[in-house]
Structures are given as C-alpha cells and as structure tokens.
Design an enzyme around this catalytic site. Structure first.
Site, mmCIF file in Angstrom:
data_model
loop_
_atom_site.group_PDB
_atom_site.id
_atom_site.type_symbol
_atom_site.label_atom_id
_atom_site.label_comp_id
_atom_site.label_asym_id
_atom_site.label_seq_id
_atom_site.Cartn_x
_atom_site.Cartn_y
_atom_site.Cartn_z
ATOM 1 N N ASN A 1 10.233 19.633 112.922
ATOM 2 C CA ASN A 1 11.577 20.203 112.752
ATOM 3 C C ASN A 1 12.596 19.625 113.741
ATOM 4 O OD1 ASN A 1 10.633 21.498 114.983
ATOM 5 N ND2 ASN A 1 10.653 23.556 114.118
ATOM 6 N N HIS B 1 13.898 20.888 119.637
ATOM 7 C CA HIS B 1 13.572 22.149 120.310
ATOM 8 C C HIS B 1 14.792 22.624 121.088
ATOM 9 C CE1 HIS B 1 11.552 25.043 122.987
ATOM 10 N NE2 HIS B 1 12.330 24.536 123.921
ATOM 11 N N TYR C 1 4.639 24.710 125.890
ATOM 12 C CA TYR C 1 4.368 25.590 124.753
ATOM 13 C C TYR C 1 3.370 26.703 125.087
ATOM 14 C CZ TYR C 1 7.101 22.858 121.384
ATOM 15 O OH TYR C 1 8.132 22.263 120.689
HETATM 16 P P1 IDP Z 1 11.406 27.473 117.585
HETATM 17 O O1 IDP Z 1 11.138 26.011 117.851
HETATM 18 O O2 IDP Z 1 12.379 27.671 116.473
HETATM 19 O O3 IDP Z 1 11.788 28.233 118.838
HETATM 20 P P2 IDP Z 1 8.803 28.740 117.828
HETATM 21 O O4 IDP Z 1 8.396 29.978 117.099
HETATM 22 O O5 IDP Z 1 9.096 28.857 119.280
HETATM 23 O O6 IDP Z 1 10.036 28.099 117.040
HETATM 24 O O7 IDP Z 1 7.644 27.681 117.598
HETATM 25 C C1 IDP Z 1 7.604 26.496 118.376
HETATM 26 C C2 IDP Z 1 7.314 25.324 117.466
HETATM 27 O O8 IDP Z 1 6.010 25.462 116.934
HETATM 28 C C3 IDP Z 1 8.241 25.237 116.242
HETATM 29 O O9 IDP Z 1 9.434 24.567 116.488
HETATM 30 C C4 IDP Z 1 7.363 24.474 115.252
HETATM 31 O O10 IDP Z 1 7.452 23.077 115.480
HETATM 32 C C5 IDP Z 1 5.969 24.960 115.605
HETATM 33 N N1 IDP Z 1 5.565 26.039 114.716
HETATM 34 C C6 IDP Z 1 5.988 27.315 114.726
HETATM 35 N N2 IDP Z 1 5.413 28.051 113.757
HETATM 36 C C7 IDP Z 1 4.598 27.198 113.105
HETATM 37 C C8 IDP Z 1 3.716 27.345 111.993
HETATM 38 O O11 IDP Z 1 3.561 28.419 111.397
HETATM 39 N N3 IDP Z 1 3.022 26.223 111.607
HETATM 40 C C9 IDP Z 1 3.170 25.021 112.234
HETATM 41 N N4 IDP Z 1 3.984 24.843 113.295
HETATM 42 C C10 IDP Z 1 4.693 25.911 113.715
HETATM 43 MG MG MG Z 2 10.691 28.600 120.551
#
Ligand code: IDP
Ligand code: MG
Length: 150
Positions: A112, A115, A49
């Site tokens: 969610n 990944h 990450y």
């Molecule tokens: P993605 O998984 O859809 O690619 P990314 O923007 O790459 O999304 O973010 C990585 C992970 O970080 C997300 O899957 C989520 O679990 C977490 N994340 C992203 N934005 C937030 C936030 O605003 N609050 C809490 N966790 C977040």
């Molecule tokens: Mg991502």
C-alpha cells in the site's frame, strides 16, 4: 506543531512513486524536516512494526518491508499526523478513497505504497527508530504564513 514519520515502502520506491508521495505532502503544506533512503535490517523492521507482532500477517509484512529500499522521512506541521493519514488513505487500497495515495495507486493491502504514523505517540516512537535528533532540521518557510494562521 506535530511531527510524523512517513515511509515510502519498497513497492512505492520500485514503482517510482517517491516523488508523488513527497509532492503531495509538500503541496498539502507540510514541511519536510528529515529524509534518508535505507534498506531496513530485519531487526529495525521488527522494531518498527512491533505493535503488530502477534498478527498473522506479521511475517509477510517484515519480508515485504525488508525486500528493497525505503524512503524514511519526517514531516512537520499543525496536526501533521492526521494530515498525512488523510493524504495517505485507508490501509486497504481497494477501499481507500480515490484521491488519496493508496486509493489512487494500490490494489493490495500488503503493498500500500506508504506508511504514516497513526498517533503523536507512535510518531515519536517511530521517528526515534529511524532518525538521530541531529538528523532532523528546523527551518522556517516563508510560505508557512499562507498555509496556517498559526
Ligand atoms: P496502516 O499502515 O494503515 O497504519 P496498520 O493496521 O498499522 O495499517 O498495518 C500496518 C501494515 O501492515 C499495513 O500498512 C499493511 O501493509 C499491513 N497489513 C495490515 N493489515 C493487513 C492484512 O490484513 N493483511 C496483510 N497486510 C496487512
Ligand atoms: Mg499503522
């Protein structure tokens, strides 16, 4: 042909959604070429990450992703990166389209389920973090000719 990195996150493992994630990607027509279950060390999580290291949610994200085992996978297919993102749905499960993994199973942006790499470049970087080249297999599936005209 593309390869992409997919990971069932600790919430997905705890909720028994490993089979659901794998099944949906299989039925989409993608090919599984690598798989392992691991409990991520903090260093590996931070490396994976790293693009988010300056975001406010980074510490919580690292705590969460290291909180239990994950299932790390590599999936292959034509435009595999985009195909996985489409099956997965938007980052926030509340706004993710129903019918996607996140849209069907999530309520919390931090939890969610799954990944998937966001680009071919990210996929190469992430696959290299989790898999040695020798851990990925190459094989033909007879079904492939019914999935894409190639
Ligand atoms: P993605 O998984 O859809 O690619 P990314 O923007 O790459 O999304 O973010 C990585 C992970 O970080 C997300 O899957 C989520 O679990 C977490 N994340 C992203 N934005 C937030 C936030 O605003 N609050 C809490 N966790 C977040
Ligand atoms: Mg991502």
């Amino acid at each position: 042909m593309e390869r992409t990195y997919v990971m069932v996150k600790p919430d997905g493992v705890q909720r028994g959604l490993v089979g659901e994630v794998i099944g949906r990607l299989e039925r989409k027509g993608l090919k599984l070429v690598g798989l392992k279950m691991i409990h991520l060390p903090r260093e590996t999580a931070e490396k994976h990450y790293a693009p988010h290291k300056d975001r406010p949610f980074f510490p919580g994200l690292i705590r969460f992703i290291t909180s239990g085992p994950v299932v790390a996978m590599v999936w292959e297919g034509p435009r595999a990166v985009g195909a996985v993102r489409a099956v997965m749905g938007a980052t926030d499960p509340v706004t993710a389209t129903p019918g996607t993994l996140r849209g069907d199973y999530g309520l919390d942006i931090g939890m969610n389920i799954v990944h998937g790499s966001d680009s071919v470049e990210s996929a190469e970087r992430e696959i290299a973090i989790f898999f040695q080249p020798g851990e990925l297999v190459s094989y033909d599936k007879d079904l492939d000719r019914w999935v894409t005209e190639g």
